[in-house]
Each structure stands twice: as structure tokens, then as C-alpha cells.
Write a protein that holds these residues in place. Sequence first.
Motif, short mmCIF file in Angstrom:
data_model
loop_
_atom_site.label_atom_id
_atom_site.label_comp_id
_atom_site.label_asym_id
_atom_site.label_seq_id
_atom_site.Cartn_x
_atom_site.Cartn_y
_atom_site.Cartn_z
N GLN A 12 2.31 24.59 75.98
CA GLN A 12 3.01 23.68 75.29
C GLN A 12 3.10 22.36 75.89
O GLN A 12 2.86 21.23 75.38
N SER A 13 3.60 22.54 77.21
CA SER A 13 3.76 21.55 78.22
C SER A 13 2.48 20.73 78.52
O SER A 13 2.32 19.42 78.55
N ALA A 14 1.35 21.46 78.61
CA ALA A 14 0.07 21.07 78.79
C ALA A 14 -0.56 20.29 77.66
O ALA A 14 -0.90 18.96 77.61
N SER A 299 13.77 19.75 69.21
CA SER A 299 14.51 20.80 70.21
C SER A 299 13.36 21.86 70.41
O SER A 299 13.33 22.45 71.58
N GLU A 300 12.27 22.19 69.70
CA GLU A 300 11.23 23.01 70.05
C GLU A 300 9.95 22.54 70.63
O GLU A 300 9.60 21.51 70.31
N PRO A 301 9.44 23.32 71.92
CA PRO A 301 8.18 22.79 72.31
C PRO A 301 7.21 22.45 71.36
O PRO A 301 6.36 21.51 71.51
N ILE A 302 6.89 23.38 70.39
CA ILE A 302 5.82 23.15 69.50
C ILE A 302 5.98 21.99 68.49
O ILE A 302 5.27 21.17 68.25
N GLY A 303 7.35 21.48 68.23
CA GLY A 303 7.60 20.67 67.56
C GLY A 303 7.44 19.21 68.54
O GLY A 303 7.12 18.30 67.94
N ASN A 304 7.61 19.44 69.64
CA ASN A 304 7.31 18.08 70.56
C ASN A 304 5.67 17.87 70.62
O ASN A 304 5.25 16.73 70.40
N VAL A 305 4.93 19.01 70.77
CA VAL A 305 3.39 18.65 70.50
C VAL A 305 3.23 18.34 69.29
O VAL A 305 2.29 17.29 69.03
N VAL A 306 3.93 18.50 67.92
CA VAL A 306 3.56 17.98 66.60
C VAL A 306 3.93 16.56 66.81
O VAL A 306 3.14 15.48 66.01
N LEU A 307 5.00 16.03 67.42
CA LEU A 307 5.50 14.92 67.24
C LEU A 307 4.51 13.85 68.37
O LEU A 307 3.97 12.85 67.99
N ALA A 308 3.88 14.50 69.36
CA ALA A 308 2.87 13.79 70.03
C ALA A 308 1.75 13.58 69.42
O ALA A 308 0.99 12.33 69.37
N GLY A 309 1.27 14.52 68.66
CA GLY A 309 0.18 14.40 67.73
C GLY A 309 0.15 13.18 66.79
O GLY A 309 -0.59 12.30 66.47
#
Length: 329
Positions: A12-14, A299-309
Motif C-alpha cells: 500500500q505504501s508503494a 485512517s486505512e492504508p487502502i483508503g490513502n491509495v484511493v485518495l491518491a488515485g
Amino acid sequence: MGQVSLTDPALQSALFGGLVLVAVSAGIWAGASGRAATAQRHRARLARFAPPARGTRPGRGGAEAEVHRHASEILARRRNADRLSFRALLDRAGLAWPAWTVPAACLGLAALAGGLALSGGMAPLPAGLIGAGLGPGIFLLAVRLRQARRLKAMEKTFPAALDIIVRGVKSGLPLIDCLRIVSREIAGPLGAEFGRMIDQQSHGVSLSDAVNRMASRVPLSEVNFFAIVVGLQSRTGGRLSESLDNLVSVLRARTQLRAKVKSMSAEAKASGGIIGSLPLVVTTLVYITSPQYIGLLFSEPIGNVVLAGSAVWMLAGVLVMAKMIRIEV
């Protein structure tokens, strides 16, 4: 081999870091390509009105050769506009800071953005990437906004400055005295630029060179036209008042056309602003009314990925809309 899960923090960080890099790269590429296209259009327009000097007839030297020389200088300034040094960048923004403050400010803002991301619970790698992208971006955006505001103020007051020069020349005053009156009577950044030009001329710089330096610091078509007129008059002679009077008429016609284009494109700009701000407004309202519903994105890593996308696609959409509604005059 073990299966790779989307809930793996390393993956997720990557992904988050990759999306941030894609967003930053897309923004840089879009800005650079837009400036390159604008420079190409300016070169084509100048080439249409001032063809290369080698195509002129031998018997038409003098003023025509000077026009070609000044047109070549304008083309060179257009080509170098996207490769500004730190000092030139600060000069155009009206900031009397040392050149080393630009990288220092970018590093400071990058450290601040990264620290805020870390304090919000983000992993070190995404926080560092966010800081590296936001630090220089925020500083350059602030400088560009200040430069645009300064250029707009100078563009608004430049016809009045030319009126003062025309009236002074018609009354018999030397051009340098008229420029000195403008530096005292015109308030704001334009008066300061004329004052700087007068100081350079009093220290031994020729008037045409001082005006060309002002045109390099102030990337406005009006100032380029003024530099051409002054350069021609200083080398070939002629009636300066008549040339400046014609220039004032052209500049006022350009101002009227620009205002007309602005009024005609106001609806499209308003629509683009509403569409671009709607996701942010909806997100803020949902966060205020139902924080548990949307809090997973933060709060969730997968949510951060969605926000970045989502940020990548929002950036692409905003850039496309800005390109569609931008009309140059």
C-alpha cells in the motif's frame, strides 16, 4: 510463492508513493507542455509579422534591420522564459530576496509538509514523497501567483504611463525626463520598474539597453512593444510621439479585446470552477456530517491509495478544463 495482498502495508505504501509521483509528474508535464505550446504560438505570431532578416532586400536596411533585431531579442526572451534562474524568478515576482532563499524555502516547506504528514499517522515513505512534492510546489505556486498579480497591475497601468510619456514628448520634454515623471507619478510595481530603469540609465547604461532589461524583467507584450519603439527611435530617429501615440491606440484596443474575451468566457470558467471544486466540497460536507463513514479513507492504508488515485484524476481533469477555457489575446 506467497500471495500478495492489497492489505499489505508495504504494498500500500508503494502504491501510494507511485500515485503521488504520477500526480506530481503529470502536473509538471502539463505545465511544461502548456508553456512550450504557448511559446511556440508566440514565435509563430512574431515570425508572421517579422520574418528573418536574411530575407530582406539590401536597400531596406536601417529601421527594418532594427525591427528584425528587436524581434529576435523578443524571440530569445520567449525561449528563455521557461528557464529562469532563481534571481530572475524573484525579480519577476518583485521579491528582493537573495537567490539562495529559493532552494532553502523549498526544503523548509518540504520538511514542514512531511512532518505534518508524519504527525497525522502516515508512513515515512509516503510522508517523504508528499513533502518532496508539496514543498517546491507550494513555493513555486505562491511565487507564480504573486508574479501574475504584479503583471496584471502593471498591465493595467501601462497605458496611463504611455499617455504621460506621449504628452511629455509632445510638449518638448526629453524622453528620459518623461520616464522620470512616470517613475514618480505611477504608483505600484510599474512605477518601481521605471525607477529602476532610470537608475540603470543614470549609472551609464544606454536608454535602449535599460528598456530591454525592463522588458526582460516584465514579460508583457506591451513592454516589448515599448522597447522596440524606444530602440528604433534611439538608433534610427523619427517622431517618437507619433509612434508612442499609435502604440497607445494599439494597447487600448488589445485591452478592450481582452475584456470582451474575458466576458465571453466567464460562463465556461465558472462552470469549470464549480465542477473542479465539487468533489472537495462534497468530501468536506460528508466528513462534517458523517465522519465515521468517510474516515476510512484517511485512517486505512487502502483508503490513502484511493485518495491518491482520486487526486491524480482530479488533477488531470482540472488541467484539461483549464486548457480548454484558456483563451489568449
